[in-house]
Scaffold this motif. Sequence first.
Motif, mmCIF file in Angstrom:
data_model
loop_
_atom_site.group_PDB
_atom_site.id
_atom_site.type_symbol
_atom_site.label_atom_id
_atom_site.label_comp_id
_atom_site.label_asym_id
_atom_site.label_seq_id
_atom_site.Cartn_x
_atom_site.Cartn_y
_atom_site.Cartn_z
ATOM 1 N N GLU A 38 0.831 -1.209 0.000
ATOM 2 C CA GLU A 38 0.000 0.000 0.000
ATOM 3 C C GLU A 38 0.865 1.258 0.000
ATOM 4 O OE1 GLU A 38 -2.502 -0.226 3.406
ATOM 5 O OE2 GLU A 38 -3.455 -2.101 2.784
ATOM 6 N N GLU A 39 2.019 1.164 0.639
ATOM 7 C CA GLU A 39 2.935 2.299 0.736
ATOM 8 C C GLU A 39 3.906 2.362 -0.440
ATOM 9 O OE1 GLU A 39 4.681 1.405 4.487
ATOM 10 O OE2 GLU A 39 2.946 2.084 5.650
ATOM 11 N N SER A 40 3.709 1.475 -1.440
ATOM 12 C CA SER A 40 4.558 1.410 -2.642
ATOM 13 C C SER A 40 6.015 1.115 -2.309
ATOM 14 C CB SER A 40 4.460 2.723 -3.447
ATOM 15 O OG SER A 40 3.139 2.940 -3.888
ATOM 16 N N ARG A 41 6.226 0.319 -1.276
ATOM 17 C CA ARG A 41 7.589 -0.046 -0.881
ATOM 18 C C ARG A 41 7.961 -1.447 -1.360
ATOM 19 N NH1 ARG A 41 7.783 0.969 5.388
ATOM 20 N NH2 ARG A 41 9.972 0.376 5.087
ATOM 21 N N VAL A 42 6.958 -2.277 -1.642
ATOM 22 C CA VAL A 42 7.203 -3.590 -2.231
ATOM 23 C C VAL A 42 6.201 -3.800 -3.356
ATOM 24 C CG1 VAL A 42 8.023 -4.522 -0.020
ATOM 25 C CG2 VAL A 42 5.642 -4.898 -0.715
ATOM 26 N N GLU A 43 6.468 -4.817 -4.173
ATOM 27 C CA GLU A 43 5.558 -5.155 -5.258
ATOM 28 C C GLU A 43 5.529 -6.659 -5.450
ATOM 29 O OE1 GLU A 43 7.050 -3.254 -8.725
ATOM 30 O OE2 GLU A 43 8.969 -4.312 -8.705
ATOM 31 N N ARG A 44 4.447 -7.141 -6.064
ATOM 32 C CA ARG A 44 4.344 -8.556 -6.383
ATOM 33 C C ARG A 44 5.170 -8.859 -7.620
ATOM 34 N NH1 ARG A 44 0.503 -11.614 -3.597
ATOM 35 N NH2 ARG A 44 1.826 -13.251 -4.442
ATOM 36 N N THR A 45 5.783 -10.033 -7.618
ATOM 37 C CA THR A 45 6.552 -10.493 -8.769
ATOM 38 C C THR A 45 6.137 -11.920 -9.083
ATOM 39 O OG1 THR A 45 8.366 -11.492 -7.513
ATOM 40 C CG2 THR A 45 8.496 -9.109 -7.931
#
Length: 252
Positions: free
Chosen positions: A238-245
């Motif tokens: 939500e905080e744009s610190r991680v993403e799905r891969t």
Amino acid sequence: MNITRILAPNPGPFTGDGTNTYVVATGGEAVIIDPGPMIDAHLAAIREAVEGLKVVGVLVTHHHLDHAPAANPLAGELGVPSYGYGDYGGFQAISAIADGDGVRVGTEVIEVLHTPGHTADSLCFAVSDGVFTGDTIKAGTTVVVEDMSAYMATLDRLAALAPTRIYPGHGDVIEDGPGVIDDYITHRRRREADVVAALAGGPRSTEDIVASVYPGLDPALRPLATQSATAHLAKLREESRVERTGVGWALR
């Protein structure tokens, strides 16, 4: 004001010694908080605790089966409303209450706080210098969290409230409310940092992150650890610190 804690005989890995039911009495009136499961001996102990008092309501912190099932039957028996978040998770209170509402008992007014995180319907009840937290805060352990962003906001709100005492859903009454709330916040921040550190070397699956963050974990506790790690990852996303891969998760 007199507060009586009644321990339900439902010990277990998620309930500790059992669920705490509270009777809050003042001015000849009383409310019952979290009457717990439908166990005859426990209901008898609650009835004994309110003998001679005018019960004006049954309050429920959240819908879980160790807190809510006896609420409506007991309220019906006593001829009073049950109060809770509303219709959620299979439990529907007779009277829905919301953040900022008040429930009067004798000479006191219990303030309703909507405190999501452990569950979306979690409520805390503040009165005098104390707060009844259900499973939002427990004594001697952390809690399972569904929504970490909401939970951290809830902890910040409770920290600002700075209650002297915390009456948890499980475990002994906490006499250092601010200190324990601060410990909870610190623990969650450290756990979040552990999750971020686990991704420092590149994308990893949720299972790998759990293994890194919780080394030597008892296999029986893996589902809870996975839920906690997933909640932290959702907050970080939500905080744009991680993403799905394709592998699972990666730092952004």
